[in-house]
Design a protein around this motif. Structure first.
Motif, PDB file in Angstrom:
ATOM      1  N   ARG A   1      44.935 -34.446 -13.965  1.00 12.66           N
ATOM      2  CA  ARG A   1      44.609 -33.627 -12.929  1.00 12.66           C
ATOM      3  C   ARG A   1      45.836 -32.657 -12.726  1.00 12.66           C
ATOM      4  O   ARG A   1      45.826 -31.448 -12.472  1.00 12.66           O
ATOM      5  N   LEU A   2      46.686 -33.387 -12.758  1.00 14.50           N
ATOM      6  CA  LEU A   2      48.314 -32.883 -12.260  1.00 14.50           C
ATOM      7  C   LEU A   2      48.493 -31.649 -13.513  1.00 14.50           C
ATOM      8  O   LEU A   2      49.249 -30.643 -13.228  1.00 14.50           O
ATOM      9  N   LEU A   3      48.562 -32.349 -14.512  1.00 11.92           N
ATOM     10  CA  LEU A   3      48.782 -31.421 -15.807  1.00 11.92           C
ATOM     11  C   LEU A   3      47.696 -30.202 -16.034  1.00 11.92           C
ATOM     12  O   LEU A   3      48.196 -29.055 -16.099  1.00 11.92           O
TER      13      LEU A   3
ATOM     14  N   ARG B   1      51.607 -26.955  -3.946  1.00 12.53           N
ATOM     15  CA  ARG B   1      50.578 -25.993  -4.642  1.00 12.53           C
ATOM     16  C   ARG B   1      49.765 -26.912  -5.654  1.00 12.53           C
ATOM     17  O   ARG B   1      48.523 -26.854  -5.498  1.00 12.53           O
ATOM     18  N   ILE B   2      50.451 -27.493  -6.553  1.00 14.83           N
ATOM     19  CA  ILE B   2      49.820 -28.505  -7.519  1.00 14.83           C
ATOM     20  C   ILE B   2      49.261 -29.388  -6.887  1.00 14.83           C
ATOM     21  O   ILE B   2      48.217 -29.788  -7.403  1.00 14.83           O
ATOM     22  N   ARG B   3      49.554 -30.111  -5.894  1.00 19.18           N
ATOM     23  CA  ARG B   3      49.132 -31.204  -5.153  1.00 19.18           C
ATOM     24  C   ARG B   3      47.871 -30.650  -4.661  1.00 19.18           C
ATOM     25  O   ARG B   3      46.647 -31.344  -4.895  1.00 19.18           O
ATOM     26  N   THR B   4      47.703 -29.592  -3.991  1.00 21.70           N
ATOM     27  CA  THR B   4      46.578 -29.078  -3.632  1.00 21.70           C
ATOM     28  C   THR B   4      45.436 -28.665  -4.445  1.00 21.70           C
ATOM     29  O   THR B   4      44.251 -29.249  -4.463  1.00 21.70           O
TER      30      THR B   4
ATOM     31  N   SER C   1      45.345 -29.878  -7.613  1.00 21.02           N
ATOM     32  CA  SER C   1      44.829 -30.853  -8.408  1.00 21.02           C
ATOM     33  C   SER C   1      44.182 -32.046  -7.679  1.00 21.02           C
ATOM     34  O   SER C   1      43.328 -32.818  -8.160  1.00 21.02           O
ATOM     35  N   GLY C   2      44.253 -31.992  -6.284  1.00 19.20           N
ATOM     36  CA  GLY C   2      43.539 -32.887  -5.417  1.00 19.20           C
ATOM     37  C   GLY C   2      44.132 -34.179  -5.394  1.00 19.20           C
ATOM     38  O   GLY C   2      43.473 -35.283  -5.152  1.00 19.20           O
ATOM     39  N   VAL C   3      45.442 -34.422  -5.834  1.00 19.15           N
ATOM     40  CA  VAL C   3      46.078 -35.725  -6.072  1.00 19.15           C
ATOM     41  C   VAL C   3      46.925 -35.616  -4.810  1.00 19.15           C
ATOM     42  O   VAL C   3      47.772 -34.974  -4.648  1.00 19.15           O
TER      43      VAL C   3
ATOM     44  N   ALA D   1      48.843 -28.028 -13.103  1.00 19.85           N
ATOM     45  CA  ALA D   1      50.161 -27.401 -13.571  1.00 19.85           C
ATOM     46  C   ALA D   1      50.074 -26.110 -14.469  1.00 19.85           C
ATOM     47  O   ALA D   1      50.559 -25.202 -14.566  1.00 19.85           O
ATOM     48  N   GLU D   2      49.411 -26.284 -15.506  1.00 21.61           N
ATOM     49  CA  GLU D   2      49.241 -25.621 -16.645  1.00 21.61           C
ATOM     50  C   GLU D   2      48.559 -24.270 -16.349  1.00 21.61           C
ATOM     51  O   GLU D   2      48.980 -23.433 -16.609  1.00 21.61           O
ATOM     52  N   ALA D   3      47.518 -24.344 -15.380  1.00 20.45           N
ATOM     53  CA  ALA D   3      46.713 -23.151 -14.874  1.00 20.45           C
ATOM     54  C   ALA D   3      47.722 -22.210 -14.062  1.00 20.45           C
ATOM     55  O   ALA D   3      47.990 -20.876 -14.227  1.00 20.45           O
ATOM     56  N   LEU D   4      48.601 -23.010 -13.259  1.00 27.14           N
ATOM     57  CA  LEU D   4      49.463 -22.155 -12.290  1.00 27.14           C
ATOM     58  C   LEU D   4      50.605 -21.922 -12.871  1.00 27.14           C
ATOM     59  O   LEU D   4      51.121 -20.732 -12.741  1.00 27.14           O
TER      60      LEU D   4
END
Length: 180
Positions: free
Chosen positions: A9-11, A30-33, A35-37, A14-17
């Protein structure tokens, strides 16, 4: 959620963003938000942003290179197949250039782990082009690499297949001159 699901989920986030907006423009929160992680799990899986960036690029490299290798492996004209594959990639609606050159452009020689992935990706591309050019044609592979990279940079500025088609015409000229 286990570590493997969190990593995926993080990857994905991260890839999209990172590809759409840039590495420095996107923070870990932002990645945390996206990804929901949970924050604690994020830093357990990726203790630093550098580790996440390197993992994102590594995963992208494996997928990108496998796709290009697949296109070339089945082709009667491997060099032509490289540029046909590029033309399709350059035409994708979310195309934003080479993620590896973008990362290097943003980070320079900064994080060693990121630079290692960028260098490995370019070495793999060079190897693929050497195979496509044929045995004993290392100089030709170097020239093809310049055409691929140049077409990719031009396409980032003017998306669409034209840069790949122009580079393919130049590659065909090089191949004929080399007797290939």
């Amino acid at each position: 959620m286990d570590d493997e699901e969190a990593r995926t989920r993080l990857l994905d986030a991260a890839e999209a963003l990172f590809y759409a907006e840039g590495i420095q423009a996107v923070g870990m929160d932002r990645i945390r938000t996206e990804s929901g992680v949970p924050l604690k799990r994020l830093y357990k899986v990726f203790p630093a942003k550098e580790a996440l960036v390197a993992a994102y690029l590594d995963r992208r490299d494996r997928r990108w290179t496998a796709s290009l290798r697949g296109a070339v492996a089945e082709a009667a004209d491997p060099v032509g197949a490289v540029f046909a594959w590029l033309a399709a990639w350059f035409s994708e609606p979310d195309f934003r250039g080479c993620a590896f050159l973008n990362a290097y452009g943003e980070l320079g020689t900064g994080p060693a782990a990121v630079l290692d992935v960028v260098r490995r990706h370019k070495a793999e591309l060079q190897e693929l082009l050497a195979e496509a050019a044929g045995a004993g044609r290392e100089d030709l592979a170097d020239q093809l690499l310049i055409l691929v990279e140049g077409a990719t940079v031009v396409a980032a500025l003017t998306p669409g297949p034209a840069p790949a088609h122009n580079a393919a015409a130049a590659a065909a000229t090089l191949m004929r001159a080399a007797g290939a």
